[in-house]
Write an enzyme that holds these catalytic residues in place. Sequence first.
Site, PDB file in Angstrom:
ATOM      1  N   ARG A 243       0.844  -1.205   0.000  1.00 15.68           N
ATOM      2  CA  ARG A 243       0.000   0.000   0.000  1.00 15.68           C
ATOM      3  C   ARG A 243       0.875   1.249   0.000  1.00 15.68           C
ATOM      4  O   ARG A 243       0.643   2.194  -0.766  1.00 15.68           O
ATOM      5  CB  ARG A 243      -0.923  -0.028   1.222  1.00 15.68           C
TER       6      ARG A 243
ATOM      7  N   HIS B 155      -0.009  -5.036  12.851  1.00 12.82           N
ATOM      8  CA  HIS B 155      -0.876  -4.763  11.695  1.00 12.82           C
ATOM      9  C   HIS B 155      -2.124  -4.046  12.206  1.00 12.82           C
ATOM     10  O   HIS B 155      -3.206  -4.594  12.257  1.00 12.82           O
ATOM     11  CB  HIS B 155      -1.234  -6.095  11.035  1.00 12.82           C
TER      12      HIS B 155
END
Length: 308
Positions: free
Chosen positions: A153, A177
């Site tokens: 990303r 995460h």
Amino acid sequence: MAARSKVTVIGAGNVGATTAQRIAEAGLADVVLVDIVDGMPQGKALDLAEAAPVVGHDARVVGTNDYADTAGSDVIVVTSGIPRKPGMSRDDLIATNAGIVRTVVGASAAVSPDAIIIVVTNPLDVMCHVAMTASGFPRERVIGMAGVLDSARFRTFIAQELGVSVEDTHAFVLGGHGDTMVPLPRYSTVAGVPITELMSADRVAALCERTANGGAEVVALLKTGSAFYAPAASTFEMVDAILRDRKRVLPCAVLLEGEFRTRGLFVGVPAVLGRGGMERVFEIELSPEEQAAFDKSAGAVRELVEKL
Ligand code: APR
């Protein structure tokens, strides 16, 4: 000739089915798709098998509800669980998904005692702990998929910002995460040049922020589930690195045993992936600020693990 490798993908939903498709269509391994829903993994597997003549691969794809069919797998990918809905954090999934991951890992590890487990179900870092306990496997064979996705990303946003190919961008996102993940601009580069020399500090901060919210941005748009194309592509990259013994250096959730000043916790760090699984933690030098952000992120993981 050695037989093709065997990969079991548990959870035949969006992430699992797309991962199965990538593995099969690359001809990387035979795939067993497992789900708790009767007929659904069989139907998707049949559909994938019927695409093979057109795509041109010979991998076998079968669907099942029975773990006996998964026996002797080289890699087990765990995607089963419930995904996020708008307004939910990854952490809201904890109790439900811990129960699911414990059950499916227990059943699959029992019949594939030498497998390498890749955990995808969220909240990722905590689910890695659950998978490790349920399997009894050593840390080399329980690895979480998060850093590859978060870094992908970040790379996407860097490439868009600078108008360059994604292929020439490189990025490292470490830590848990979740919202406290740690994008490392100093180690994120375009053709080897750190992005801190290519854009203003404000823009760097904005891209880091967008990266940390990358999953939520997709959830808010989809409204009925969470991201799956990029998660599946990221999982495939890890499976490929393992089965083809590539020694790729990829950010993964790994049980730390003192590396990065952390012990007894799954946190995202760069690791060398090969046929042995997580073969080595690839330690890099962190600045005091980066280490502080990493410690904060590890603290958030510890809190969740304790909650469990
Ligand atoms: N055993 C097997 N499969 C199960 C079980 C179980 N006990 N419980 C649920 N499943 C299956 C569901 O039937 C469903 O098909 O897991 C699948 C999950 O698929 P989706 O709902 O499409 O979710 P997906 O988008 O694939 O996300 C899966 O990955 O990225 C993470 O946060 C995400 O935790 C979520 C996971």
